[in-house]
Design a protein around this motif. Structure first.
Motif, PDB file in Angstrom:
ATOM      1  N   TYR A 164      -1.003  49.393 -26.557  1.00 52.84           N
ATOM      2  CA  TYR A 164      -1.487  50.559 -27.294  1.00 52.84           C
ATOM      3  C   TYR A 164      -3.006  50.689 -27.208  1.00 52.84           C
ATOM      4  N   THR A 165      -3.708  49.561 -27.184  1.00 55.14           N
ATOM      5  CA  THR A 165      -5.165  49.578 -27.230  1.00 55.14           C
ATOM      6  C   THR A 165      -5.828  49.576 -25.850  1.00 55.14           C
ATOM      7  N   ARG A 166      -5.047  49.420 -24.772  1.00 56.79           N
ATOM      8  CA  ARG A 166      -5.647  49.420 -23.432  1.00 56.79           C
ATOM      9  C   ARG A 166      -5.968  50.846 -22.987  1.00 56.79           C
ATOM     10  N   ARG A 167      -6.874  50.956 -22.043  1.00 56.37           N
ATOM     11  CA  ARG A 167      -7.194  52.253 -21.448  1.00 56.37           C
ATOM     12  C   ARG A 167      -5.943  52.790 -20.752  1.00 56.37           C
ATOM     13  N   ILE A 184      -6.774  57.404 -35.465  1.00 57.91           N
ATOM     14  CA  ILE A 184      -7.362  57.010 -34.189  1.00 57.91           C
ATOM     15  C   ILE A 184      -7.305  58.175 -33.214  1.00 57.91           C
ATOM     16  N   ARG A 185      -8.414  58.402 -32.556  1.00 56.01           N
ATOM     17  CA  ARG A 185      -8.453  59.463 -31.559  1.00 56.01           C
ATOM     18  C   ARG A 185      -7.459  59.140 -30.434  1.00 56.01           C
ATOM     19  N   ASP A 186      -6.697  60.110 -30.049  1.00 52.46           N
ATOM     20  CA  ASP A 186      -5.638  59.941 -29.045  1.00 52.46           C
ATOM     21  C   ASP A 186      -4.563  58.965 -29.503  1.00 52.46           C
ATOM     22  N   GLY A 187      -4.556  58.652 -30.798  1.00 54.85           N
ATOM     23  CA  GLY A 187      -3.594  57.683 -31.317  1.00 54.85           C
ATOM     24  C   GLY A 187      -2.162  58.121 -31.154  1.00 54.85           C
ATOM     25  N   PHE A 188      -1.904  59.428 -31.377  1.00 53.82           N
ATOM     26  CA  PHE A 188      -0.525  59.898 -31.283  1.00 53.82           C
ATOM     27  C   PHE A 188      -0.014  59.817 -29.852  1.00 53.82           C
ATOM     28  N   LYS A 189      -0.862  60.174 -28.885  1.00 54.83           N
ATOM     29  CA  LYS A 189      -0.439  60.094 -27.483  1.00 54.83           C
ATOM     30  C   LYS A 189      -0.168  58.635 -27.097  1.00 54.83           C
ATOM     31  N   ARG A 190      -1.010  57.753 -27.581  1.00 57.08           N
ATOM     32  CA  ARG A 190      -0.809  56.322 -27.300  1.00 57.08           C
ATOM     33  C   ARG A 190       0.498  55.834 -27.931  1.00 57.08           C
ATOM     34  N   LEU A 237       3.138  57.666 -28.533  1.00 57.87           N
ATOM     35  CA  LEU A 237       4.248  58.236 -27.780  1.00 57.87           C
ATOM     36  C   LEU A 237       4.529  57.445 -26.505  1.00 57.87           C
ATOM     37  N   LEU A 238       3.475  56.938 -25.871  1.00 60.01           N
ATOM     38  CA  LEU A 238       3.674  56.135 -24.667  1.00 60.01           C
ATOM     39  C   LEU A 238       4.394  54.829 -24.999  1.00 60.01           C
ATOM     40  N   GLN A 239       4.062  54.242 -26.148  1.00 59.76           N
ATOM     41  CA  GLN A 239       4.773  53.021 -26.569  1.00 59.76           C
ATOM     42  C   GLN A 239       6.217  53.352 -26.957  1.00 59.76           C
ATOM     43  N   LEU A 240       6.413  54.532 -27.542  1.00 59.25           N
ATOM     44  CA  LEU A 240       7.770  54.971 -27.873  1.00 59.25           C
ATOM     45  C   LEU A 240       8.579  55.211 -26.592  1.00 59.25           C
ATOM     46  N   LEU A 241       7.903  55.685 -25.569  1.00 65.88           N
ATOM     47  CA  LEU A 241       8.539  55.880 -24.270  1.00 65.88           C
ATOM     48  C   LEU A 241       9.031  54.548 -23.708  1.00 65.88           C
ATOM     49  N   ILE A 242       8.223  53.511 -23.861  1.00 60.56           N
ATOM     50  CA  ILE A 242       8.615  52.177 -23.391  1.00 60.56           C
ATOM     51  C   ILE A 242       9.834  51.683 -24.162  1.00 60.56           C
ATOM     52  N   LEU A 243       9.863  51.937 -25.479  1.00 60.69           N
ATOM     53  CA  LEU A 243      11.032  51.562 -26.281  1.00 60.69           C
ATOM     54  C   LEU A 243      12.274  52.300 -25.794  1.00 60.69           C
ATOM     55  N   GLY A 244      12.129  53.593 -25.510  1.00 64.76           N
ATOM     56  CA  GLY A 244      13.259  54.362 -25.005  1.00 64.76           C
ATOM     57  C   GLY A 244      13.772  53.822 -23.676  1.00 64.76           C
ATOM     58  N   LEU A 245      12.853  53.465 -22.790  1.00 59.87           N
ATOM     59  CA  LEU A 245      13.245  52.879 -21.506  1.00 59.87           C
ATOM     60  C   LEU A 245      13.992  51.564 -21.709  1.00 59.87           C
ATOM     61  N   ALA A 246      13.496  50.742 -22.638  1.00 60.51           N
ATOM     62  CA  ALA A 246      14.160  49.466 -22.926  1.00 60.51           C
ATOM     63  C   ALA A 246      15.576  49.694 -23.437  1.00 60.51           C
ATOM     64  N   MET A 247      15.744  50.679 -24.329  1.00 64.29           N
ATOM     65  CA  MET A 247      17.064  50.986 -24.868  1.00 64.29           C
ATOM     66  C   MET A 247      18.009  51.451 -23.768  1.00 64.29           C
ATOM     67  N   GLU A 248      17.499  52.265 -22.845  1.00 65.75           N
ATOM     68  CA  GLU A 248      18.361  52.771 -21.780  1.00 65.75           C
ATOM     69  C   GLU A 248      18.714  51.670 -20.781  1.00 65.75           C
ATOM     70  N   ALA A 285       9.665  61.772 -26.441  1.00 73.80           N
ATOM     71  CA  ALA A 285       8.301  61.276 -26.275  1.00 73.80           C
ATOM     72  C   ALA A 285       7.548  62.101 -25.234  1.00 73.80           C
ATOM     73  N   LEU A 286       8.195  62.412 -24.111  1.00 71.92           N
ATOM     74  CA  LEU A 286       7.555  63.210 -23.063  1.00 71.92           C
ATOM     75  C   LEU A 286       7.257  64.624 -23.550  1.00 71.92           C
ATOM     76  N   PHE A 287       8.205  65.207 -24.270  1.00 75.12           N
ATOM     77  CA  PHE A 287       8.007  66.568 -24.790  1.00 75.12           C
ATOM     78  C   PHE A 287       6.850  66.616 -25.784  1.00 75.12           C
ATOM     79  N   LEU A 288       6.836  65.688 -26.739  1.00 77.92           N
ATOM     80  CA  LEU A 288       5.778  65.672 -27.745  1.00 77.92           C
ATOM     81  C   LEU A 288       4.419  65.347 -27.133  1.00 77.92           C
ATOM     82  N   TYR A 289       4.436  64.489 -26.119  1.00 71.19           N
ATOM     83  CA  TYR A 289       3.181  64.162 -25.434  1.00 71.19           C
ATOM     84  C   TYR A 289       2.614  65.410 -24.765  1.00 71.19           C
TER      85      TYR A 289
END
Length: 475
Positions: free
Chosen positions: A182-185, A231-237, A239-250, A286-290
């Protein structure tokens, strides 16, 4: 010298302790408990020798977390002095080794890591073994044991131990990966590596089979969502972590679809959700909200995506309450694989303590000895568990209440709470998030689990790291 001592301790305890076994899974808790005491004892001795003349200054209180650590140490000293069994209280119960010495070593590690800035290379090296444990745990769940282990069965995983120990271990290291990613560039090499680490850990956590794994995931992501508000850009960050969770679930869904017949354990709620292709729904959302948040920024909307974030927070809170209602009919004596019975008996045990024992407890790791020294409680336990012994309340705060009393429980909650408060009051958000997620997830999991030498020491290390960054920012 102290820097290299601390770095070396981190690598050894992360790389050696999880994989160490003496006789396979036979008496694994004892083997790991003794190994931890040796490793942490040597580090503690080194810390004292290196800081021989500076110990008073090293442990002085400079903030709320420092006072909390001193209060926690003081409460444990008082408990040990008045413990019902000095030997067990000092060394810990055989098979667990969570006595006063282990607690003391953990507190010393807190002070050690509070003084030293971590190297990213050291942290990366320390995460190699946990990553291997994630892979081993997932393979074990499908009956694949790359390492020939004596006494292997479906209740033991990845050289860590039984499923409760394994989830406790992952409650620290999986949220740690989420925080790092979450905290990486965004889309940097470190971001991609952290994402791969987190994806592997989430797959293992979903496959392991315990419902408490869902608590770890929900706690980490809910806290991360709240963090993203400021946090600035926090929501986008997020969503990317949520995307990883979704991939793990699939990934888990596909594994169960094609090789599910080899799965060696019973279904958990997290696994049931994953098997319903909800991972794909999460990825799409996650992709839609991003994309929507980026669109709002591009048209310079006054909300800049904040409205979406606030709605997401509300929806996640609603989801948590929905899960609580889902489980509400299960609350009772049969809740949580017998935890309802354990908590009921433990409550009766606490009510039977003397007023002084209610305040200071019966001694670290003395739950078993004290409970079975009372014929009525012992008979009840033996009847309920059909000869199996109960060594803790399967709820760490409840166990602490009995073993260390109200004083010990208050000091423990004060330590966790003050550290989390300090992290999020600190302006250095990256370090705060990385340390806060595993501490919070560990605490949530501990509500239905217990302290072990393959989980709790890592939590104290992260408490110390977080305290260091708070002090660094304040100076």
């Amino acid at each position: 010298m102290q820097k290299y001592l601390t770095w070396g301790y981190l690598i050894v305890i992360c790389a050696f302790l999880p994989v160490y076994m003496k006789d396979g899974y036979y008496m694994l808790g004892e083997a790991k408990g003794v190994a931890f005491m040796v490793i942490a004892g040597l580090f503690s001795l080194g810390f004292i020798l290196v800081n021989n003349k500076e110990i008073p200054s090293k442990v002085r209180a400079e903030g709320l977390t420092d006072y909390a650590a001193l209060f926690f140490l003081f409460s444990n000293v008082i408990t040990f002095i008045f413990s019902s069994d000095k030997i067990v209280s000092l060394l810990g119960l055989e098979g667990w080794r969570c006595g006063f010495l282990s607690v003391l070593f953990m507190v010393i590690s807190f002070y050690g890591f509070r003084e030293v800035k971590m190297s990213r290379y050291v942290l990366t090296a320390a995460l190699v073994a946990p990553l291997m444990e994630f892979v081993l745990g997932s393979l074990n769940r499908f009956g694949i044991y790359p390492v020939d282990i004596y006494g292997q069965n479906s209740s033991f995983l990845a050289t860590i131990g039984n499923i409760n120990w394994y989830v406790g271990f992952m409650s620290v290291f999986v949220p740690l990966g989420i925080g790092v990613g979450y905290t990486r560039r965004l889309f940097s090499r470190s971001f991609v590596l952290a994402g791969a680490y987190t994806l592997t850990g989430l797959v293992a956590l979903l496959l392991q089979g315990s419902d408490s794994g869902l608590i770890v995931i929900a706690g980490a992501y809910l806290l991360l969502l709240f963090v993203s508000l400021e946090i600035r850009d926090g929501f986008k960050r997020f969503l990317l972590q949520l995307l990883i969770l979704g991939l793990a679930m699939e990934i888990v869904c596909l594994l169960m679809l094609f090789v599910g017949r080899f799965y060696t354990y019973e279904n958990s709620l997290a696994l049931t959700i994953a098997k319903g292709h909800w991972g794909l729904v999460m990825v799409a959302a996650a992709l839609f909200l991003y994309r929507l948040s980026r669109f709002l920024e591009e048209i310079k909307s006054k909300w800049r995506g904040k409205l979406i974030l606030e709605v997401a927070v509300v929806l996640m809170i609603v989801g948590v309450f929905a899960l609580i209602l889902w489980f509400s009919d299960s609350f009772g004596l049969e809740f949580g694989n017998g935890r309802g019975v354990i908590w009921s008996i433990s409550l009766e045990l606490y009510k039977g303590l003397s007023p002084w024992q209610k305040m200071v407890g019966v001694g670290q790791d003395c739950f078993y000895g004290y409970a079975y020294s009372h014929p009525e409680i012992a008979e009840q336990l033996l009847n309920v568990f059909k000869g199996d012994v109960l060594t803790n309340a399967h709820c760490e705060p409840f166990t602490i209440l009995i073993e260390r009393g109200l004083l010990g429980l208050c000091s423990y909650l004060f330590l966790i709470g003050s550290c989390l408060y300090a992290y999020f009051q600190n302006k250095r958000k990256s370090a705060a998030i990385i340390c806060a997620l595993p501490v919070f997830a560990y605490f949530l999991n501990s509500l239905v689990s217990f302290s072990t030498t393959v989980s709790t020491p890592y939590m104290f290390i992260l408490l110390g790291m977080g305290a260091h960054y708070c002090r660094e920012n304040n100076h």
